[in-house]
Design a protein around this motif. Structure first.
Motif, PDB file in Angstrom:
ATOM      1  N   LEU A 156      45.114 -31.303  -4.368  1.00  0.00           N
ATOM      2  CA  LEU A 156      44.501 -32.115  -3.325  1.00  0.00           C
ATOM      3  C   LEU A 156      45.157 -33.497  -3.262  1.00  0.00           C
ATOM      4  O   LEU A 156      45.477 -34.000  -2.181  1.00  0.00           O
ATOM      5  CB  LEU A 156      42.999 -32.251  -3.580  1.00  0.00           C
ATOM      6  CG  LEU A 156      42.233 -33.158  -2.605  1.00  0.00           C
ATOM      7  CD1 LEU A 156      42.363 -32.639  -1.173  1.00  0.00           C
ATOM      8  CD2 LEU A 156      40.769 -33.270  -3.010  1.00  0.00           C
ATOM      9  N   ILE A 157      45.375 -34.091  -4.435  1.00  0.00           N
ATOM     10  CA  ILE A 157      46.031 -35.398  -4.492  1.00  0.00           C
ATOM     11  C   ILE A 157      47.443 -35.312  -3.931  1.00  0.00           C
ATOM     12  O   ILE A 157      47.868 -36.168  -3.137  1.00  0.00           O
ATOM     13  CB  ILE A 157      46.057 -35.918  -5.944  1.00  0.00           C
ATOM     14  CG1 ILE A 157      44.634 -36.184  -6.435  1.00  0.00           C
ATOM     15  CG2 ILE A 157      46.907 -37.184  -6.046  1.00  0.00           C
ATOM     16  CD1 ILE A 157      44.532 -36.529  -7.899  1.00  0.00           C
ATOM     17  N   LEU A 158      48.179 -34.261  -4.318  1.00  0.00           N
ATOM     18  CA  LEU A 158      49.546 -34.078  -3.821  1.00  0.00           C
ATOM     19  C   LEU A 158      49.558 -33.878  -2.307  1.00  0.00           C
ATOM     20  O   LEU A 158      50.441 -34.387  -1.603  1.00  0.00           O
ATOM     21  CB  LEU A 158      50.206 -32.889  -4.514  1.00  0.00           C
ATOM     22  CG  LEU A 158      50.522 -33.064  -6.009  1.00  0.00           C
ATOM     23  CD1 LEU A 158      51.087 -31.767  -6.576  1.00  0.00           C
ATOM     24  CD2 LEU A 158      51.504 -34.205  -6.220  1.00  0.00           C
ATOM     25  N   ALA A 159      48.563 -33.127  -1.800  1.00  0.00           N
ATOM     26  CA  ALA A 159      48.481 -32.888  -0.357  1.00  0.00           C
ATOM     27  C   ALA A 159      48.252 -34.201   0.388  1.00  0.00           C
ATOM     28  O   ALA A 159      48.854 -34.444   1.444  1.00  0.00           O
ATOM     29  CB  ALA A 159      47.360 -31.901  -0.051  1.00  0.00           C
ATOM     30  N   LEU A 160      47.400 -35.057  -0.145  1.00  0.00           N
ATOM     31  CA  LEU A 160      47.143 -36.351   0.483  1.00  0.00           C
ATOM     32  C   LEU A 160      48.404 -37.214   0.480  1.00  0.00           C
ATOM     33  O   LEU A 160      48.694 -37.917   1.457  1.00  0.00           O
ATOM     34  CB  LEU A 160      46.007 -37.074  -0.247  1.00  0.00           C
ATOM     35  CG  LEU A 160      44.614 -36.446  -0.107  1.00  0.00           C
ATOM     36  CD1 LEU A 160      43.618 -37.176  -0.985  1.00  0.00           C
ATOM     37  CD2 LEU A 160      44.169 -36.458   1.352  1.00  0.00           C
ATOM     38  N   ILE A 161      49.159 -37.143  -0.617  1.00  0.00           N
ATOM     39  CA  ILE A 161      50.417 -37.898  -0.695  1.00  0.00           C
ATOM     40  C   ILE A 161      51.405 -37.394   0.345  1.00  0.00           C
ATOM     41  O   ILE A 161      52.072 -38.180   1.037  1.00  0.00           O
ATOM     42  CB  ILE A 161      51.023 -37.788  -2.111  1.00  0.00           C
ATOM     43  CG1 ILE A 161      50.132 -38.524  -3.120  1.00  0.00           C
ATOM     44  CG2 ILE A 161      52.444 -38.367  -2.140  1.00  0.00           C
ATOM     45  CD1 ILE A 161      50.554 -38.343  -4.564  1.00  0.00           C
TER      46      ILE A 161
ATOM     47  N   GLU B  49      40.106 -20.469 -15.633  1.00  0.00           N
ATOM     48  CA  GLU B  49      39.151 -21.030 -14.686  1.00  0.00           C
ATOM     49  C   GLU B  49      39.181 -22.562 -14.703  1.00  0.00           C
ATOM     50  O   GLU B  49      39.189 -23.213 -13.649  1.00  0.00           O
ATOM     51  CB  GLU B  49      37.739 -20.528 -15.026  1.00  0.00           C
ATOM     52  CG  GLU B  49      37.592 -19.011 -14.923  1.00  0.00           C
ATOM     53  CD  GLU B  49      36.229 -18.543 -15.390  1.00  0.00           C
ATOM     54  OE1 GLU B  49      35.344 -19.420 -15.577  1.00  0.00           O
ATOM     55  OE2 GLU B  49      36.029 -17.329 -15.567  1.00  0.00           O
ATOM     56  N   TYR B  50      39.227 -23.133 -15.903  1.00  0.00           N
ATOM     57  CA  TYR B  50      39.264 -24.596 -16.015  1.00  0.00           C
ATOM     58  C   TYR B  50      40.588 -25.162 -15.540  1.00  0.00           C
ATOM     59  O   TYR B  50      40.633 -26.215 -14.894  1.00  0.00           O
ATOM     60  CB  TYR B  50      38.980 -25.023 -17.457  1.00  0.00           C
ATOM     61  CG  TYR B  50      37.526 -24.917 -17.836  1.00  0.00           C
ATOM     62  CD1 TYR B  50      36.612 -25.899 -17.439  1.00  0.00           C
ATOM     63  CD2 TYR B  50      37.051 -23.842 -18.572  1.00  0.00           C
ATOM     64  CE1 TYR B  50      35.264 -25.811 -17.778  1.00  0.00           C
ATOM     65  CE2 TYR B  50      35.707 -23.734 -18.914  1.00  0.00           C
ATOM     66  CZ  TYR B  50      34.821 -24.721 -18.507  1.00  0.00           C
ATOM     67  OH  TYR B  50      33.493 -24.624 -18.823  1.00  0.00           O
ATOM     68  N   VAL B  51      41.681 -24.477 -15.860  1.00  0.00           N
ATOM     69  CA  VAL B  51      42.993 -24.933 -15.416  1.00  0.00           C
ATOM     70  C   VAL B  51      43.083 -24.862 -13.892  1.00  0.00           C
ATOM     71  O   VAL B  51      43.673 -25.739 -13.250  1.00  0.00           O
ATOM     72  CB  VAL B  51      44.117 -24.108 -16.067  1.00  0.00           C
ATOM     73  CG1 VAL B  51      45.474 -24.455 -15.446  1.00  0.00           C
ATOM     74  CG2 VAL B  51      44.168 -24.367 -17.561  1.00  0.00           C
ATOM     75  N   ASN B  52      42.486 -23.831 -13.305  1.00  0.00           N
ATOM     76  CA  ASN B  52      42.493 -23.707 -11.844  1.00  0.00           C
ATOM     77  C   ASN B  52      41.744 -24.873 -11.189  1.00  0.00           C
ATOM     78  O   ASN B  52      42.165 -25.394 -10.153  1.00  0.00           O
ATOM     79  CB  ASN B  52      41.867 -22.383 -11.417  1.00  0.00           C
ATOM     80  CG  ASN B  52      42.795 -21.203 -11.635  1.00  0.00           C
ATOM     81  OD1 ASN B  52      44.011 -21.372 -11.777  1.00  0.00           O
ATOM     82  ND2 ASN B  52      42.245 -20.008 -11.682  1.00  0.00           N
ATOM     83  N   THR B  53      40.632 -25.277 -11.799  1.00  0.00           N
ATOM     84  CA  THR B  53      39.880 -26.417 -11.280  1.00  0.00           C
ATOM     85  C   THR B  53      40.721 -27.690 -11.361  1.00  0.00           C
ATOM     86  O   THR B  53      40.799 -28.470 -10.403  1.00  0.00           O
ATOM     87  CB  THR B  53      38.577 -26.616 -12.081  1.00  0.00           C
ATOM     88  OG1 THR B  53      37.780 -25.427 -11.985  1.00  0.00           O
ATOM     89  CG2 THR B  53      37.785 -27.801 -11.539  1.00  0.00           C
ATOM     90  N   TYR B  54      41.346 -27.876 -12.500  1.00  0.00           N
ATOM     91  CA  TYR B  54      42.248 -29.015 -12.705  1.00  0.00           C
ATOM     92  C   TYR B  54      43.393 -28.981 -11.695  1.00  0.00           C
ATOM     93  O   TYR B  54      43.739 -29.993 -11.083  1.00  0.00           O
ATOM     94  CB  TYR B  54      42.755 -28.962 -14.143  1.00  0.00           C
ATOM     95  CG  TYR B  54      44.004 -29.759 -14.439  1.00  0.00           C
ATOM     96  CD1 TYR B  54      44.030 -31.143 -14.307  1.00  0.00           C
ATOM     97  CD2 TYR B  54      45.157 -29.123 -14.894  1.00  0.00           C
ATOM     98  CE1 TYR B  54      45.165 -31.872 -14.609  1.00  0.00           C
ATOM     99  CE2 TYR B  54      46.298 -29.840 -15.201  1.00  0.00           C
ATOM    100  CZ  TYR B  54      46.302 -31.211 -15.058  1.00  0.00           C
ATOM    101  OH  TYR B  54      47.429 -31.928 -15.357  1.00  0.00           O
ATOM    102  N   SER B  55      43.950 -27.782 -11.489  1.00  0.00           N
ATOM    103  CA  SER B  55      45.063 -27.627 -10.548  1.00  0.00           C
ATOM    104  C   SER B  55      44.636 -27.975  -9.130  1.00  0.00           C
ATOM    105  O   SER B  55      45.387 -28.622  -8.384  1.00  0.00           O
ATOM    106  CB  SER B  55      45.590 -26.193 -10.584  1.00  0.00           C
ATOM    107  OG  SER B  55      46.063 -25.853 -11.869  1.00  0.00           O
ATOM    108  N   ASN B  56      43.450 -27.544  -8.736  1.00  0.00           N
ATOM    109  CA  ASN B  56      42.981 -27.806  -7.371  1.00  0.00           C
ATOM    110  C   ASN B  56      42.853 -29.303  -7.104  1.00  0.00           C
ATOM    111  O   ASN B  56      43.166 -29.781  -6.000  1.00  0.00           O
ATOM    112  CB  ASN B  56      41.635 -27.115  -7.140  1.00  0.00           C
ATOM    113  CG  ASN B  56      41.760 -25.601  -7.069  1.00  0.00           C
ATOM    114  OD1 ASN B  56      42.831 -25.078  -6.758  1.00  0.00           O
ATOM    115  ND2 ASN B  56      40.679 -24.898  -7.365  1.00  0.00           N
ATOM    116  N   VAL B  57      42.384 -30.047  -8.102  1.00  0.00           N
ATOM    117  CA  VAL B  57      42.279 -31.502  -7.952  1.00  0.00           C
ATOM    118  C   VAL B  57      43.665 -32.116  -7.777  1.00  0.00           C
ATOM    119  O   VAL B  57      43.894 -32.961  -6.904  1.00  0.00           O
ATOM    120  CB  VAL B  57      41.573 -32.125  -9.172  1.00  0.00           C
ATOM    121  CG1 VAL B  57      41.613 -33.657  -9.091  1.00  0.00           C
ATOM    122  CG2 VAL B  57      40.132 -31.638  -9.258  1.00  0.00           C
ATOM    123  N   VAL B  58      44.605 -31.665  -8.617  1.00  0.00           N
ATOM    124  CA  VAL B  58      45.980 -32.177  -8.539  1.00  0.00           C
ATOM    125  C   VAL B  58      46.602 -31.833  -7.192  1.00  0.00           C
ATOM    126  O   VAL B  58      47.253 -32.674  -6.554  1.00  0.00           O
ATOM    127  CB  VAL B  58      46.836 -31.595  -9.685  1.00  0.00           C
ATOM    128  CG1 VAL B  58      48.314 -31.972  -9.495  1.00  0.00           C
ATOM    129  CG2 VAL B  58      46.340 -32.103 -11.026  1.00  0.00           C
TER     130      VAL B  58
END
Length: 212
Positions: free
Chosen positions: A182-187, A171-180
Motif C-alpha cells: 500500500l505504501i509503495l502504491a501511494l509512492i 498469514e502474518y507476513v501477508n499482512t505485513y506485505s499488504n501494508v508495504v
C-alpha cells in the motif's frame, strides 16, 4: 500453494538442506514461490529432527545470495544506456530520470539493498537497480547477505517454534506485505502525478518533444 508445499517437502526429503537453498534460489528468480512458505516449512522440518538448523540456514543464505547475484547480473546487462533509451521511448519519462534514479541509488544503495531484503516482493527486485548502478560487488554481497540472514533466520526460527502451525507465518507476513505494498502504491501514484504535472508544464512551455 499446496503444490508448492508438496514440491518443497519432496525436495528436502530427497537432497536435504541443499533443497532449501535451491528453493530459495528459485524464490528469488520466481517471486510466486514465497519465502514465507519455504523457510517456516524448513524450520518445521528441523523441529522434527529431519534437518539441522545450521545447515538449513547456511543453504538458505547461499540460495538467497546466489539468486541476488543473478538478478544483479540482469541489471548490469540491461545497463543504464539501454534503460535511458527505454525511458526516452516511454510516455512521461525522460532519460534524465534514469540518471536521477541512479544518482539516488549511488547515495542510498547500500541501505536500500539491506532493507530491501526484508520486504517481500522487493527482496528480489532490489538486486536489479544495484546491477544497473554497477554497485560494488563485494558491498552488494555483504548487504545482501546481512539482510537475507536476518529474514531467513527469523522465518526459519518461527517455523521451528510454531511446529505444526508453521503456516501461520505466511498469514502474518501477508499482512505485513499488504501494508508495504500500500505504501509503495501511494509512492508510485505520487511519482506518476509528478511526471504528469511535469509533462503538462513542458507542453504549456512549448516543449512537446519532452513529453513523448
Amino acid at each position: 500453494m499446496q503444490a508448492i508445499i508438496d514440491w518443497l517437502v519432496n525436495l528436502m526429503e530427497v537432497i536435504g538442506a541443499p533443497g532449501v537453498g535451491l528453493a530459495i534460489l528459485a524464490e528469488n528468480l520466481f517471486p510466486p514461490i514465497p519465502s514465507e512458505v519455504v523457510l517456516p516449512l524448513a524450520g518445521f522440518t528441523v523441529a522434527q529432527g529431519s534437518l539441522n538448523f545450521a545447515s538449513v540456514f547456511i543453504w538458505s543464505l547461499i540460495g538467497s545470495v546466489a539468486g541476488a547475484y543473478l538478478l544483479y547480473g540482469l541489471g548490469a546487462w540491461l545497463g543504464a544506456k539501454r534503460l535511458r533509451a527505454i525511458a526516452e521511448w516511454m510516455w512521461l519519462v525522460k532519460g534524465s530520470d534514469v540518471d536521477n534514479a541512479l544518482a539516488w541509488f549511488d547515495k542510498y544503495g547500500k541501505v536500500s539493498v539491506f532493507f530491501g531484503r526484508l520486504i517481500p516482493g522487493v527482496r528480489s527486485l532490489i538486486s536489479i537497480p544495484a546491477g544497473l548502478d554497477r554497485m560494488n560487488l563485494l558491498a552488494f554481497g555483504l548487504w545482501t547477505t546481512l539482510g537475507s540472514a536476518i529474514w531467513n533466520a527469523i522465518l526459519i526460527t518461527l517455523g521451528y517454534f510454531l511446529g505444526d502451525n508453521w503456516h501461520i507465518v505466511e498469514e502474518y507476513v501477508n499482512t505485513y506485505s499488504n501494508v508495504v505494498y500500500l505504501i509503495l502504491a501511494l509512492i508510485i501514484v505520487g511519482i506518476l502525478a509528478f511526471f504528469i504535472r511535469r509533462a503538462m508544464k513542458d507542453r504549456a512551455a512549448g516543449s512537446p518533444d519532452t513529453t513523448r
